[in-house]
Design a protein around this motif. Sequence first.
Motif, PDB file in Angstrom:
ATOM      1  N   THR A 223     -19.855 -22.845 -31.630  1.00  0.00           N
ATOM      2  CA  THR A 223     -18.871 -22.515 -30.588  1.00  0.00           C
ATOM      3  C   THR A 223     -17.459 -22.857 -31.042  1.00  0.00           C
ATOM      4  N   LYS A 224     -17.297 -23.976 -31.741  1.00  0.00           N
ATOM      5  CA  LYS A 224     -15.969 -24.338 -32.245  1.00  0.00           C
ATOM      6  C   LYS A 224     -15.469 -23.327 -33.275  1.00  0.00           C
ATOM      7  N   LEU A 225     -16.380 -22.866 -34.140  1.00  0.00           N
ATOM      8  CA  LEU A 225     -15.990 -21.846 -35.126  1.00  0.00           C
ATOM      9  C   LEU A 225     -15.622 -20.536 -34.431  1.00  0.00           C
ATOM     10  N   GLU A 226     -16.364 -20.204 -33.378  1.00  0.00           N
ATOM     11  CA  GLU A 226     -16.052 -18.986 -32.615  1.00  0.00           C
ATOM     12  C   GLU A 226     -14.700 -19.113 -31.924  1.00  0.00           C
ATOM     13  N   LEU A 227     -14.376 -20.307 -31.449  1.00  0.00           N
ATOM     14  CA  LEU A 227     -13.067 -20.523 -30.812  1.00  0.00           C
ATOM     15  C   LEU A 227     -11.941 -20.294 -31.801  1.00  0.00           C
ATOM     16  N   MET A 228     -12.131 -20.756 -33.038  1.00  0.00           N
ATOM     17  CA  MET A 228     -11.126 -20.511 -34.078  1.00  0.00           C
ATOM     18  C   MET A 228     -10.971 -19.023 -34.357  1.00  0.00           C
ATOM     19  N   ASP A 229     -12.094 -18.316 -34.385  1.00  0.00           N
ATOM     20  CA  ASP A 229     -12.045 -16.866 -34.615  1.00  0.00           C
ATOM     21  C   ASP A 229     -11.289 -16.159 -33.504  1.00  0.00           C
ATOM     22  N   ILE A 230     -11.535 -16.592 -32.266  1.00  0.00           N
ATOM     23  CA  ILE A 230     -10.856 -15.946 -31.137  1.00  0.00           C
ATOM     24  C   ILE A 230      -9.354 -16.206 -31.195  1.00  0.00           C
ATOM     25  N   LYS A 231      -8.970 -17.435 -31.547  1.00  0.00           N
ATOM     26  CA  LYS A 231      -7.537 -17.741 -31.682  1.00  0.00           C
ATOM     27  C   LYS A 231      -6.906 -16.880 -32.771  1.00  0.00           C
ATOM     28  N   LYS A 232      -7.621 -16.741 -33.900  1.00  0.00           N
ATOM     29  CA  LYS A 232      -7.111 -15.881 -34.979  1.00  0.00           C
ATOM     30  C   LYS A 232      -6.967 -14.445 -34.494  1.00  0.00           C
ATOM     31  N   GLU A 233      -7.977 -13.957 -33.785  1.00  0.00           N
ATOM     32  CA  GLU A 233      -7.931 -12.576 -33.287  1.00  0.00           C
ATOM     33  C   GLU A 233      -6.822 -12.398 -32.260  1.00  0.00           C
ATOM     34  N   GLN A 234      -6.552 -13.426 -31.462  1.00  0.00           N
ATOM     35  CA  GLN A 234      -5.435 -13.360 -30.512  1.00  0.00           C
ATOM     36  C   GLN A 234      -4.109 -13.146 -31.246  1.00  0.00           C
ATOM     37  N   LEU A 235      -3.889 -13.979 -32.257  1.00  0.00           N
ATOM     38  CA  LEU A 235      -2.635 -13.878 -33.020  1.00  0.00           C
ATOM     39  C   LEU A 235      -2.539 -12.543 -33.745  1.00  0.00           C
ATOM     40  N   ASN A 236      -3.654 -12.117 -34.336  1.00  0.00           N
ATOM     41  CA  ASN A 236      -3.645 -10.855 -35.085  1.00  0.00           C
ATOM     42  C   ASN A 236      -3.507  -9.651 -34.158  1.00  0.00           C
ATOM     43  N   ALA A 237      -4.051  -9.739 -32.948  1.00  0.00           N
ATOM     44  CA  ALA A 237      -3.919  -8.633 -31.999  1.00  0.00           C
ATOM     45  C   ALA A 237      -2.457  -8.431 -31.611  1.00  0.00           C
ATOM     46  N   VAL A 238      -1.727  -9.518 -31.458  1.00  0.00           N
ATOM     47  CA  VAL A 238      -0.293  -9.412 -31.142  1.00  0.00           C
ATOM     48  C   VAL A 238       0.462  -8.816 -32.326  1.00  0.00           C
ATOM     49  N   VAL A 239       0.093  -9.244 -33.548  1.00  0.00           N
ATOM     50  CA  VAL A 239       0.741  -8.695 -34.746  1.00  0.00           C
ATOM     51  C   VAL A 239       0.472  -7.195 -34.842  1.00  0.00           C
ATOM     52  N   ARG A 240      -0.761  -6.794 -34.572  1.00  0.00           N
ATOM     53  CA  ARG A 240      -1.093  -5.367 -34.647  1.00  0.00           C
ATOM     54  C   ARG A 240      -0.384  -4.577 -33.555  1.00  0.00           C
ATOM     55  N   ALA A 241      -0.271  -5.163 -32.372  1.00  0.00           N
ATOM     56  CA  ALA A 241       0.470  -4.482 -31.300  1.00  0.00           C
ATOM     57  C   ALA A 241       1.931  -4.300 -31.706  1.00  0.00           C
ATOM     58  N   TYR A 242       2.494  -5.331 -32.323  1.00  0.00           N
ATOM     59  CA  TYR A 242       3.875  -5.254 -32.821  1.00  0.00           C
ATOM     60  C   TYR A 242       4.009  -4.126 -33.851  1.00  0.00           C
ATOM     61  N   ARG A 243       3.027  -4.032 -34.771  1.00  0.00           N
ATOM     62  CA  ARG A 243       3.032  -2.967 -35.759  1.00  0.00           C
ATOM     63  C   ARG A 243       2.814  -1.604 -35.107  1.00  0.00           C
ATOM     64  N   ASN A 244       1.846  -1.503 -34.189  1.00  0.00           N
ATOM     65  CA  ASN A 244       1.518  -0.222 -33.572  1.00  0.00           C
ATOM     66  C   ASN A 244       2.651   0.318 -32.707  1.00  0.00           C
ATOM     67  N   LEU A 245       3.460  -0.581 -32.168  1.00  0.00           N
ATOM     68  CA  LEU A 245       4.612  -0.140 -31.377  1.00  0.00           C
ATOM     69  C   LEU A 245       5.772   0.298 -32.262  1.00  0.00           C
ATOM     70  N   GLY A 246       5.661   0.048 -33.561  1.00  0.00           N
ATOM     71  CA  GLY A 246       6.703   0.478 -34.500  1.00  0.00           C
ATOM     72  C   GLY A 246       7.606  -0.649 -34.956  1.00  0.00           C
ATOM     73  N   GLY A 247       7.173  -1.893 -34.781  1.00  0.00           N
ATOM     74  CA  GLY A 247       7.986  -3.022 -35.215  1.00  0.00           C
ATOM     75  C   GLY A 247       7.654  -3.447 -36.627  1.00  0.00           C
ATOM     76  N   GLY A 248       8.574  -4.184 -37.248  1.00  0.00           N
ATOM     77  CA  GLY A 248       8.310  -4.774 -38.558  1.00  0.00           C
ATOM     78  C   GLY A 248       9.093  -4.181 -39.695  1.00  0.00           C
ATOM     79  N   TRP A 249       9.637  -2.967 -39.543  1.00  0.00           N
ATOM     80  CA  TRP A 249      10.354  -2.336 -40.673  1.00  0.00           C
ATOM     81  C   TRP A 249      11.860  -2.510 -40.574  1.00  0.00           C
TER      82      TRP A 249
END
Length: 477
Positions: free
Chosen positions: A450-476
Amino acid sequence: MNKLKIYQYLIPLGLCLAMVGCKTPAIAPTKANAPVPESYVSSKDTNNIATTPWNTFFKDKNLADLIDAALKNNQELLITLQEIEIAKNDIRLRKGALLPSVGLRAGASVEKVGTYTSQGAGDASAEITPGNRVPESLKDFNLLAYANWEVDIWKKLRNSKKAAVSRYLSTIEGKNFVVTNLVSEVANSYYELLSLDNQLDIVRQNIQLQQNALEIVKIQKDAARATELAVQKFQAEVLSSQSMEYDILQSIKETENRINFLLGRYPQEIKREKTSFLNLVPATVNTGIPSQLLANRPDIKQAELELTAAKLDVKVARAEFYPSLGISSTLGLQAFKPSYLFTLPESLLYSLAGDLAGPLINRNAIKAEFNKANARQLQALYNYERTILNAYLEVSTQLAKISNLNNSYTLKTKQVDALNKSIEFSNDLFKSARVDYFEVLMTQRDALQTKLELMDIKKEQLNAVVRAYRNLGGGWK
Protein backbone atom coordinates in the motif's frame (compact mmCIF):
# COMPACT_ATOMS: atom_id res chain seq x y z
CA MET A 1 3.40 44.43 -94.47
CA ASN A 2 2.98 45.72 -90.90
CA LYS A 3 -0.38 43.96 -90.63
CA LEU A 4 1.27 40.69 -91.69
CA LYS A 5 3.87 41.02 -88.93
CA ILE A 6 1.16 41.72 -86.39
CA TYR A 7 -0.73 38.60 -87.46
CA GLN A 8 2.49 36.58 -87.11
CA TYR A 9 2.56 37.48 -83.43
CA LEU A 10 -1.18 37.31 -82.81
CA ILE A 11 -1.72 33.80 -84.21
CA PRO A 12 0.57 31.96 -81.73
CA LEU A 13 -0.59 34.22 -78.92
CA GLY A 14 -4.19 33.37 -79.73
CA LEU A 15 -3.40 29.67 -79.65
CA CYS A 16 -1.82 30.04 -76.22
CA LEU A 17 -4.77 31.99 -74.90
CA ALA A 18 -7.07 29.27 -76.23
CA MET A 19 -5.12 26.76 -74.19
CA VAL A 20 -5.59 28.93 -71.12
CA GLY A 21 -9.32 28.67 -71.63
CA CYS A 22 -9.19 24.89 -71.50
CA LYS A 23 -10.95 23.33 -68.53
CA THR A 24 -8.67 22.47 -65.60
CA PRO A 25 -9.51 20.00 -62.79
CA ALA A 26 -11.40 21.35 -59.80
CA ILE A 27 -9.69 21.93 -56.45
CA ALA A 28 -11.07 19.84 -53.60
CA PRO A 29 -12.80 21.76 -50.74
CA THR A 30 -10.52 22.27 -47.72
CA LYS A 31 -12.68 23.70 -44.96
CA ALA A 32 -12.48 22.06 -41.56
CA ASN A 33 -15.79 20.52 -40.52
CA ALA A 34 -16.36 20.04 -36.79
CA PRO A 35 -15.67 23.06 -34.52
CA VAL A 36 -14.14 22.46 -31.08
CA PRO A 37 -16.56 22.40 -28.10
CA GLU A 38 -17.02 25.60 -26.13
CA SER A 39 -15.60 24.21 -22.87
CA TYR A 40 -14.03 21.14 -21.26
CA VAL A 41 -16.38 21.23 -18.28
CA SER A 42 -19.16 23.59 -17.20
CA SER A 43 -16.68 26.40 -16.46
CA LYS A 44 -15.65 28.81 -19.22
CA ASP A 45 -12.78 30.48 -17.36
CA THR A 46 -10.18 31.75 -19.85
CA ASN A 47 -7.23 31.49 -17.42
CA ASN A 48 -4.82 28.98 -18.91
CA ILE A 49 -1.65 27.47 -17.44
CA ALA A 50 -0.31 27.04 -20.99
CA THR A 51 0.67 30.72 -21.00
CA THR A 52 2.95 30.19 -17.97
CA PRO A 53 6.64 29.78 -18.98
CA TRP A 54 8.12 26.43 -17.94
CA ASN A 55 10.74 28.02 -15.66
CA THR A 56 7.87 29.61 -13.70
CA PHE A 57 5.60 26.57 -13.76
CA PHE A 58 8.22 24.22 -12.26
CA LYS A 59 9.25 25.42 -8.80
CA ASP A 60 11.92 22.76 -8.13
CA LYS A 61 15.31 24.32 -8.94
CA ASN A 62 16.93 20.94 -9.62
CA LEU A 63 14.22 20.11 -12.15
CA ALA A 64 14.49 23.55 -13.77
CA ASP A 65 18.26 23.08 -14.16
CA LEU A 66 17.69 19.70 -15.83
CA ILE A 67 15.16 21.14 -18.28
CA ASP A 68 17.47 24.03 -19.11
CA ALA A 69 20.32 21.61 -19.85
CA ALA A 70 18.02 19.46 -22.02
CA LEU A 71 16.94 22.47 -24.09
CA LYS A 72 20.60 23.24 -24.81
CA ASN A 73 21.95 19.74 -25.51
CA ASN A 74 19.13 17.37 -26.53
CA GLN A 75 20.05 15.76 -29.86
CA GLU A 76 16.48 15.47 -31.14
CA LEU A 77 15.99 19.19 -30.59
CA LEU A 78 19.27 19.97 -32.34
CA ILE A 79 18.17 17.83 -35.30
CA THR A 80 14.89 19.75 -35.45
CA LEU A 81 16.77 23.06 -35.50
CA GLN A 82 18.56 21.88 -38.63
CA GLU A 83 15.16 21.16 -40.20
CA ILE A 84 14.44 24.86 -39.72
CA GLU A 85 17.67 25.76 -41.51
CA ILE A 86 16.76 23.43 -44.39
CA ALA A 87 13.33 25.06 -44.72
CA LYS A 88 14.88 28.52 -44.56
CA ASN A 89 17.17 27.72 -47.47
CA ASP A 90 14.23 26.32 -49.42
CA ILE A 91 12.65 29.78 -49.18
CA ARG A 92 15.81 31.30 -50.68
CA LEU A 93 15.64 28.75 -53.49
CA ARG A 94 12.01 29.57 -54.30
CA LYS A 95 12.66 33.28 -54.00
CA GLY A 96 15.57 33.00 -56.45
CA ALA A 97 13.28 31.42 -59.04
CA LEU A 98 11.32 34.70 -59.21
CA LEU A 99 14.39 36.62 -60.38
CA PRO A 100 16.23 36.42 -63.72
CA SER A 101 19.20 34.08 -63.80
CA VAL A 102 22.29 35.82 -65.17
CA GLY A 103 25.58 34.16 -66.07
CA LEU A 104 28.87 34.60 -67.88
CA ARG A 105 30.29 32.21 -70.41
CA ALA A 106 33.61 32.04 -72.25
CA GLY A 107 34.34 29.41 -74.86
CA ALA A 108 36.59 28.27 -77.67
CA SER A 109 36.00 25.67 -80.38
CA VAL A 110 37.31 24.52 -83.74
CA GLU A 111 35.25 23.10 -86.61
CA LYS A 112 36.12 21.61 -90.02
CA VAL A 113 33.24 20.83 -92.35
CA GLY A 114 33.39 18.78 -95.53
CA THR A 115 34.06 20.69 -98.73
CA TYR A 116 31.32 18.86 -100.62
CA THR A 117 28.56 20.09 -98.31
CA SER A 118 26.34 23.13 -98.56
CA GLN A 119 28.22 24.83 -95.77
CA GLY A 120 31.66 23.82 -97.07
CA ALA A 121 30.90 24.96 -100.60
CA GLY A 122 29.67 28.30 -99.32
CA ASP A 123 32.74 28.79 -97.14
CA ALA A 124 35.11 27.97 -100.04
CA SER A 125 33.68 30.77 -102.16
CA ALA A 126 33.40 33.35 -99.42
CA GLU A 127 36.02 36.02 -98.78
CA ILE A 128 36.41 38.40 -95.89
CA THR A 129 38.74 40.75 -97.77
CA PRO A 130 40.15 40.27 -101.28
CA GLY A 131 42.67 37.43 -101.20
CA ASN A 132 41.70 36.20 -97.70
CA ARG A 133 39.53 33.08 -97.75
CA VAL A 134 37.79 31.62 -94.70
CA PRO A 135 40.20 29.14 -93.03
CA GLU A 136 39.50 25.43 -93.51
CA SER A 137 39.54 24.80 -89.76
CA LEU A 138 37.29 27.51 -88.47
CA LYS A 139 37.87 28.48 -84.86
CA ASP A 140 35.32 30.17 -82.66
CA PHE A 141 36.02 32.29 -79.59
CA ASN A 142 33.29 33.90 -77.54
CA LEU A 143 32.86 35.87 -74.35
CA LEU A 144 29.29 36.68 -73.43
CA ALA A 145 26.70 37.29 -70.71
CA TYR A 146 23.33 35.59 -70.81
CA ALA A 147 20.07 35.92 -68.88
CA ASN A 148 16.91 33.84 -68.58
CA TRP A 149 13.70 34.81 -66.84
CA GLU A 150 10.34 33.13 -66.46
CA VAL A 151 7.65 35.78 -66.08
CA ASP A 152 5.36 34.66 -63.25
CA ILE A 153 2.09 35.55 -64.94
CA TRP A 154 0.04 32.85 -63.14
CA LYS A 155 1.67 33.32 -59.69
CA LYS A 156 3.10 29.82 -59.91
CA LEU A 157 6.52 30.87 -58.59
CA ARG A 158 5.09 33.22 -55.98
CA ASN A 159 2.75 30.53 -54.65
CA SER A 160 5.67 28.12 -54.56
CA LYS A 161 7.62 30.63 -52.46
CA LYS A 162 4.62 31.15 -50.14
CA ALA A 163 4.34 27.37 -49.68
CA ALA A 164 8.02 27.27 -48.72
CA VAL A 165 7.45 30.07 -46.20
CA SER A 166 4.52 28.14 -44.67
CA ARG A 167 6.66 25.03 -44.38
CA TYR A 168 9.43 27.07 -42.77
CA LEU A 169 6.97 28.38 -40.18
CA SER A 170 5.72 24.81 -39.79
CA THR A 171 9.22 23.61 -38.89
CA ILE A 172 9.39 26.31 -36.21
CA GLU A 173 6.15 25.01 -34.72
CA GLY A 174 7.55 21.50 -35.03
CA LYS A 175 10.53 22.63 -32.98
CA ASN A 176 8.18 24.14 -30.37
CA PHE A 177 6.30 20.83 -30.22
CA VAL A 178 9.58 18.98 -29.62
CA VAL A 179 10.40 21.47 -26.85
CA THR A 180 7.08 21.05 -25.04
CA ASN A 181 7.38 17.26 -25.21
CA LEU A 182 10.99 17.40 -24.04
CA VAL A 183 10.08 19.56 -21.04
CA SER A 184 7.27 17.15 -20.16
CA GLU A 185 9.44 14.06 -20.55
CA VAL A 186 12.23 15.44 -18.34
CA ALA A 187 9.71 16.43 -15.64
CA ASN A 188 7.93 13.06 -15.75
CA SER A 189 11.22 11.16 -15.49
CA TYR A 190 12.36 13.41 -12.63
CA TYR A 191 9.19 12.74 -10.62
CA GLU A 192 9.52 9.03 -11.35
CA LEU A 193 13.05 9.17 -9.96
CA LEU A 194 11.84 10.87 -6.77
CA SER A 195 9.14 8.23 -6.42
CA LEU A 196 11.68 5.42 -6.78
CA ASP A 197 13.95 7.02 -4.17
CA ASN A 198 11.11 7.04 -1.67
CA GLN A 199 10.02 3.52 -2.59
CA LEU A 200 13.58 2.40 -1.90
CA ASP A 201 13.45 4.02 1.56
CA ILE A 202 10.13 2.31 2.28
CA VAL A 203 11.47 -1.10 1.25
CA ARG A 204 14.59 -0.65 3.39
CA GLN A 205 12.49 0.36 6.37
CA ASN A 206 10.29 -2.66 5.78
CA ILE A 207 13.36 -4.93 5.62
CA GLN A 208 14.44 -3.62 9.03
CA LEU A 209 10.97 -4.23 10.40
CA GLN A 210 10.89 -7.76 8.99
CA GLN A 211 14.33 -8.55 10.36
CA ASN A 212 13.18 -7.45 13.81
CA ALA A 213 10.17 -9.73 13.50
CA LEU A 214 12.48 -12.54 12.35
CA GLU A 215 14.62 -12.15 15.47
CA ILE A 216 11.49 -12.30 17.63
CA VAL A 217 10.23 -15.48 16.00
CA LYS A 218 13.67 -17.08 16.41
CA ILE A 219 13.55 -16.31 20.14
CA GLN A 220 10.03 -17.71 20.29
CA LYS A 221 11.20 -20.87 18.55
CA ASP A 222 13.99 -21.30 21.10
CA ALA A 223 11.36 -20.95 23.78
CA ALA A 224 9.19 -23.53 21.99
CA ARG A 225 6.50 -20.91 21.33
CA ALA A 226 7.00 -20.97 17.51
CA THR A 227 8.04 -23.49 14.89
CA GLU A 228 10.74 -23.64 12.23
CA LEU A 229 7.99 -23.02 9.66
CA ALA A 230 7.41 -19.55 11.11
CA VAL A 231 11.14 -18.83 11.04
CA GLN A 232 11.46 -19.84 7.40
CA LYS A 233 8.37 -17.84 6.43
CA PHE A 234 9.81 -14.69 7.99
CA GLN A 235 13.21 -15.40 6.44
CA ALA A 236 11.60 -15.75 2.97
CA GLU A 237 9.78 -12.46 3.43
CA VAL A 238 13.04 -10.68 4.28
CA LEU A 239 14.72 -12.16 1.19
CA SER A 240 11.78 -11.11 -0.98
CA SER A 241 12.05 -7.51 0.21
CA GLN A 242 15.83 -7.51 -0.29
CA SER A 243 15.28 -8.71 -3.87
CA MET A 244 12.75 -5.90 -4.37
CA GLU A 245 15.39 -3.44 -3.15
CA TYR A 246 17.71 -4.39 -6.03
CA ASP A 247 14.85 -4.17 -8.53
CA ILE A 248 14.22 -0.59 -7.43
CA LEU A 249 17.94 0.23 -7.58
CA GLN A 250 17.96 -0.97 -11.19
CA SER A 251 14.90 1.14 -12.01
CA ILE A 252 16.63 4.17 -10.45
CA LYS A 253 19.66 3.62 -12.66
CA GLU A 254 17.54 3.25 -15.77
CA THR A 255 15.57 6.41 -14.98
CA GLU A 256 18.76 8.38 -14.33
CA ASN A 257 20.17 7.23 -17.66
CA ARG A 258 16.94 8.15 -19.44
CA ILE A 259 17.23 11.68 -18.05
CA ASN A 260 20.92 11.82 -18.99
CA PHE A 261 19.99 10.78 -22.53
CA LEU A 262 17.42 13.57 -22.74
CA LEU A 263 20.13 15.96 -21.55
CA GLY A 264 22.55 14.68 -24.19
CA ARG A 265 25.23 13.57 -21.74
CA TYR A 266 26.88 10.39 -20.49
CA PRO A 267 25.73 8.73 -17.22
CA GLN A 268 26.05 10.76 -14.07
CA GLU A 269 24.05 11.15 -10.89
CA ILE A 270 20.95 13.28 -11.14
CA LYS A 271 20.88 16.01 -8.52
CA ARG A 272 17.60 15.96 -6.61
CA GLU A 273 15.97 16.39 -3.22
CA LYS A 274 15.05 12.87 -2.11
CA THR A 275 12.92 13.68 0.93
CA SER A 276 9.38 15.01 1.36
CA PHE A 277 8.10 13.51 -1.88
CA LEU A 278 4.63 12.99 -0.42
CA ASN A 279 4.53 16.65 0.60
CA LEU A 280 4.84 17.87 -3.00
CA VAL A 281 1.63 19.62 -4.01
CA PRO A 282 0.63 19.42 -7.71
CA ALA A 283 0.04 22.75 -9.40
CA THR A 284 -3.51 23.96 -9.98
CA VAL A 285 -4.62 23.30 -13.54
CA ASN A 286 -6.42 26.20 -15.23
CA THR A 287 -7.54 24.85 -18.58
CA GLY A 288 -9.02 27.93 -20.23
CA ILE A 289 -11.35 27.22 -23.15
CA PRO A 290 -10.79 24.69 -25.97
CA SER A 291 -10.45 27.33 -28.68
CA GLN A 292 -7.22 28.45 -27.00
CA LEU A 293 -5.68 25.16 -28.09
CA LEU A 294 -5.54 26.52 -31.66
CA ALA A 295 -3.15 29.24 -30.51
CA ASN A 296 -1.23 27.39 -27.79
CA ARG A 297 -0.62 23.89 -29.19
CA PRO A 298 2.39 23.88 -31.55
CA ASP A 299 1.25 20.65 -33.26
CA ILE A 300 -2.08 22.26 -34.19
CA LYS A 301 -0.36 25.34 -35.60
CA GLN A 302 2.07 23.09 -37.44
CA ALA A 303 -0.79 21.11 -39.00
CA GLU A 304 -2.52 24.37 -39.97
CA LEU A 305 0.61 25.66 -41.70
CA GLU A 306 1.07 22.35 -43.49
CA LEU A 307 -2.51 22.67 -44.74
CA THR A 308 -1.78 26.21 -45.99
CA ALA A 309 1.31 24.97 -47.82
CA ALA A 310 -0.64 22.07 -49.35
CA LYS A 311 -3.29 24.48 -50.66
CA LEU A 312 -0.58 26.56 -52.31
CA ASP A 313 0.95 23.42 -53.81
CA VAL A 314 -2.38 22.74 -55.52
CA LYS A 315 -2.37 26.23 -57.03
CA VAL A 316 1.19 25.68 -58.26
CA ALA A 317 0.21 22.35 -59.82
CA ARG A 318 -2.86 23.93 -61.43
CA ALA A 319 -0.74 26.69 -62.98
CA GLU A 320 1.16 24.01 -64.90
CA PHE A 321 -1.89 23.71 -67.18
CA TYR A 322 -1.38 27.30 -68.31
CA PRO A 323 1.27 28.57 -70.74
CA SER A 324 4.52 29.96 -69.34
CA LEU A 325 6.26 33.09 -70.61
CA GLY A 326 10.04 32.96 -70.81
CA ILE A 327 12.46 35.71 -71.82
CA SER A 328 16.11 35.07 -72.70
CA SER A 329 18.88 37.38 -73.85
CA THR A 330 22.56 37.22 -74.77
CA LEU A 331 25.17 39.95 -75.10
CA GLY A 332 28.85 39.38 -75.83
CA LEU A 333 31.73 39.10 -78.25
CA GLN A 334 32.40 36.39 -80.86
CA ALA A 335 35.09 35.89 -83.53
CA PHE A 336 37.11 33.14 -85.20
CA LYS A 337 40.41 34.76 -84.19
CA PRO A 338 41.32 36.07 -80.74
CA SER A 339 42.69 39.23 -82.37
CA TYR A 340 39.22 39.95 -83.81
CA LEU A 341 37.37 39.27 -80.51
CA PHE A 342 37.51 42.88 -79.30
CA THR A 343 37.03 44.46 -82.72
CA LEU A 344 33.81 46.41 -82.36
CA PRO A 345 31.14 46.49 -83.65
CA GLU A 346 32.03 43.56 -85.97
CA SER A 347 32.51 41.02 -83.13
CA LEU A 348 29.47 42.18 -81.16
CA LEU A 349 26.83 39.48 -80.53
CA TYR A 350 23.41 40.03 -78.99
CA SER A 351 20.02 38.35 -78.91
CA LEU A 352 16.66 38.84 -77.23
CA ALA A 353 13.90 36.25 -77.38
CA GLY A 354 10.59 35.60 -75.71
CA ASP A 355 8.52 32.44 -75.83
CA LEU A 356 5.06 31.54 -74.65
CA ALA A 357 4.65 27.77 -74.27
CA GLY A 358 1.99 25.60 -72.74
CA PRO A 359 0.72 22.01 -72.80
CA LEU A 360 -1.81 21.18 -75.49
CA ILE A 361 -1.94 17.40 -76.03
CA ASN A 362 -1.14 14.56 -73.61
CA ARG A 363 -1.40 16.42 -70.32
CA ASN A 364 -1.58 13.22 -68.28
CA ALA A 365 1.63 13.92 -66.37
CA ILE A 366 0.41 17.38 -65.36
CA LYS A 367 -2.98 15.97 -64.37
CA ALA A 368 -1.30 13.28 -62.27
CA GLU A 369 0.83 15.89 -60.46
CA PHE A 370 -2.27 18.02 -59.85
CA ASN A 371 -4.21 15.04 -58.49
CA LYS A 372 -1.29 14.19 -56.17
CA ALA A 373 -1.24 17.76 -54.86
CA ASN A 374 -5.02 17.65 -54.38
CA ALA A 375 -4.76 14.37 -52.45
CA ARG A 376 -1.97 15.76 -50.25
CA GLN A 377 -4.16 18.79 -49.58
CA LEU A 378 -6.97 16.54 -48.34
CA GLN A 379 -4.46 14.58 -46.25
CA ALA A 380 -3.31 17.82 -44.65
CA LEU A 381 -6.94 18.79 -43.94
CA TYR A 382 -7.73 15.47 -42.29
CA ASN A 383 -4.51 15.65 -40.30
CA TYR A 384 -5.43 19.14 -39.10
CA GLU A 385 -8.87 17.96 -37.95
CA ARG A 386 -7.37 14.87 -36.31
CA THR A 387 -4.75 16.95 -34.47
CA ILE A 388 -7.43 19.24 -33.02
CA LEU A 389 -9.57 16.27 -31.96
CA ASN A 390 -6.58 14.53 -30.39
CA ALA A 391 -5.59 17.68 -28.49
CA TYR A 392 -9.07 18.11 -27.02
CA LEU A 393 -9.32 14.44 -26.00
CA GLU A 394 -5.84 14.51 -24.41
CA VAL A 395 -6.83 17.46 -22.24
CA SER A 396 -10.17 15.86 -21.35
CA THR A 397 -8.45 12.60 -20.38
CA GLN A 398 -5.89 14.31 -18.14
CA LEU A 399 -8.54 16.42 -16.38
CA ALA A 400 -10.49 13.26 -15.52
CA LYS A 401 -7.27 11.55 -14.42
CA ILE A 402 -6.30 14.42 -12.12
CA SER A 403 -9.72 14.32 -10.45
CA ASN A 404 -9.72 10.54 -10.01
CA LEU A 405 -6.13 10.48 -8.74
CA ASN A 406 -6.94 13.10 -6.10
CA ASN A 407 -9.77 10.95 -4.77
CA SER A 408 -7.64 7.81 -4.95
CA TYR A 409 -4.76 9.50 -3.09
CA THR A 410 -7.05 10.54 -0.25
CA LEU A 411 -8.36 7.01 0.20
CA LYS A 412 -4.94 5.40 -0.16
CA THR A 413 -3.51 7.72 2.52
CA LYS A 414 -6.21 6.57 4.95
CA GLN A 415 -5.45 2.94 4.05
CA VAL A 416 -1.72 3.45 4.78
CA ASP A 417 -2.53 5.02 8.17
CA ALA A 418 -4.79 2.11 9.06
CA LEU A 419 -2.17 -0.48 8.03
CA ASN A 420 0.59 1.32 9.99
CA LYS A 421 -1.55 1.04 13.10
CA SER A 422 -2.32 -2.61 12.32
CA ILE A 423 1.43 -3.35 12.15
CA GLU A 424 1.91 -1.96 15.65
CA PHE A 425 -1.04 -3.95 16.98
CA SER A 426 0.03 -7.18 15.23
CA ASN A 427 3.60 -6.91 16.57
CA ASP A 428 2.38 -6.39 20.13
CA LEU A 429 -0.07 -9.25 19.85
CA PHE A 430 2.55 -11.51 18.26
CA LYS A 431 5.00 -10.86 21.09
CA SER A 432 2.37 -12.01 23.53
CA ALA A 433 1.48 -14.98 21.28
CA ARG A 434 -2.07 -13.76 20.87
CA VAL A 435 -1.95 -13.81 17.01
CA ASP A 436 -0.40 -16.20 14.53
CA TYR A 437 2.82 -15.28 12.67
CA PHE A 438 0.89 -15.52 9.40
CA GLU A 439 -1.24 -12.51 10.37
CA VAL A 440 1.91 -10.50 11.10
CA LEU A 441 3.40 -11.43 7.73
CA MET A 442 0.26 -10.53 5.81
CA THR A 443 -0.09 -7.24 7.66
CA GLN A 444 3.50 -6.24 6.87
CA ARG A 445 3.11 -7.32 3.24
CA ASP A 446 -0.15 -5.35 2.81
CA ALA A 447 1.40 -2.28 4.43
CA LEU A 448 4.45 -2.41 2.14
CA GLN A 449 2.34 -2.82 -0.99
CA THR A 450 0.00 0.00 0.00
CA LYS A 451 2.86 2.40 0.75
CA LEU A 452 4.43 1.66 -2.64
CA GLU A 453 1.04 2.23 -4.30
CA LEU A 454 0.73 5.57 -2.49
CA MET A 455 4.08 6.63 -3.95
CA ASP A 456 2.89 5.61 -7.41
CA ILE A 457 -0.29 7.63 -7.03
CA LYS A 458 1.67 10.71 -5.92
CA LYS A 459 3.95 10.30 -8.94
CA GLU A 460 0.95 9.92 -11.24
CA GLN A 461 -0.63 13.03 -9.70
CA LEU A 462 2.44 15.12 -10.47
CA ASN A 463 2.84 13.63 -13.94
CA ALA A 464 -0.84 14.13 -14.76
CA VAL A 465 -0.47 17.86 -14.07
CA VAL A 466 2.69 17.96 -16.22
CA ARG A 467 0.86 16.21 -19.06
CA ALA A 468 -2.11 18.56 -18.73
CA TYR A 469 0.33 21.47 -18.95
CA ARG A 470 1.84 19.93 -22.09
CA ASN A 471 -1.55 19.01 -23.62
CA LEU A 472 -2.82 22.55 -23.16
CA GLY A 473 0.19 23.80 -25.13
CA GLY A 474 2.51 24.86 -22.32
CA GLY A 475 6.25 24.34 -22.03
CA TRP A 476 7.63 25.80 -25.29
CA LYS A 477 7.47 29.48 -24.38
